[in-house]
Design an enzyme around this catalytic site. Sequence first.
Site, PDB file in Angstrom:
ATOM      1  N   SER A   1       0.806  -1.226   0.000  1.00 12.44           N
ATOM      2  CA  SER A   1       0.000   0.000   0.000  1.00 12.44           C
ATOM      3  C   SER A   1       0.838   1.275   0.000  1.00 12.44           C
ATOM      4  O   SER A   1       0.333   2.336  -0.329  1.00 12.44           O
ATOM      5  CB  SER A   1      -0.939   0.018   1.213  1.00 12.44           C
ATOM      6  OG  SER A   1      -0.211   0.163   2.414  1.00 12.44           O
TER       7      SER A   1
ATOM      8  N   LYS B   1       1.019   4.686   6.906  1.00  7.58           N
ATOM      9  CA  LYS B   1       0.432   5.534   5.862  1.00  7.58           C
ATOM     10  C   LYS B   1       1.119   6.898   5.889  1.00  7.58           C
ATOM     11  O   LYS B   1       1.895   7.208   6.787  1.00  7.58           O
ATOM     12  CB  LYS B   1      -1.075   5.733   6.074  1.00  7.58           C
ATOM     13  CG  LYS B   1      -1.913   4.464   6.075  1.00  7.58           C
ATOM     14  CD  LYS B   1      -1.932   3.778   4.727  1.00  7.58           C
ATOM     15  CE  LYS B   1      -2.777   2.505   4.791  1.00  7.58           C
ATOM     16  NZ  LYS B   1      -2.524   1.616   3.646  1.00  7.58           N
TER      17      LYS B   1
END
Length: 253
Positions: free
Chosen positions: A70, A138
């Site tokens: 990701s 993230k």
Amino acid sequence: MSASASERSDDIAAPQSGPADSDHHERPVSFGRRIWSMVRELLIVIVIALVVSFLFKTFLFRAFVIPSGSMEQTLQVNDRIFVNLMVPGVWDLERGDVVVFEDTQGWLPPAEDNSNVLHDALQLIGLAPDSSEQHVVKRIIGTPGDHVTVDEETQALVVNGQILDEEAYLYPGVVGSETDFDITVPEGHLWVMGDHRDASGDSRAHQNGPGEGFVSLDDVTGRAEVIAWPLNRWGSAGSNSDVFADVPDPEAP
């Protein structure tokens, strides 16, 4: 002829050899004692190293393994990263920082328990990556008060009215977001997204969840600082505040 007085004096002053002299010579150290001394010094060094590693892991840095794609290409699967535990805290977080946070809202599927005694022990002292809790990595896009949305024409992200050029870290070929959203980050929270936007279950994917996609600052473990392994990828973990340099401060509520 009798000896002179000076010669007799020398005779009297001459040292006497005998058993008493042997007490003044150092006795050789046995082989067993030398080995034990070396082992003891090695054990002391190991204990000190373990204590330093534990303190390092507890208060300064912690190791994590990247489990998914990701955050590609910034972070790749199985990269080992070191996370600065003093952020947030001594230093504040900024837009563009790559952060690790605890998954308290169920973003991740339940983890399999593959731990063992040796791994748990190495993890405790900081010599193995942390897997004690579910964590997510993230990039911060919005900080408290920020208005974040998507430009309809270019699909680039817009923060406080400023269109972002994220080419520096986005996965090649992807845009800011193919998913439309329009949010304002509440106090004490962050809006986070992966660099591989097409393969990232980030804040956008959890807007209908418990936290409406926002991550609490209290859940942030720290900022990713270094890719430590593999060695050919040694370097920065990818935080980039330059992309947000022209973003204005959020409007007062």
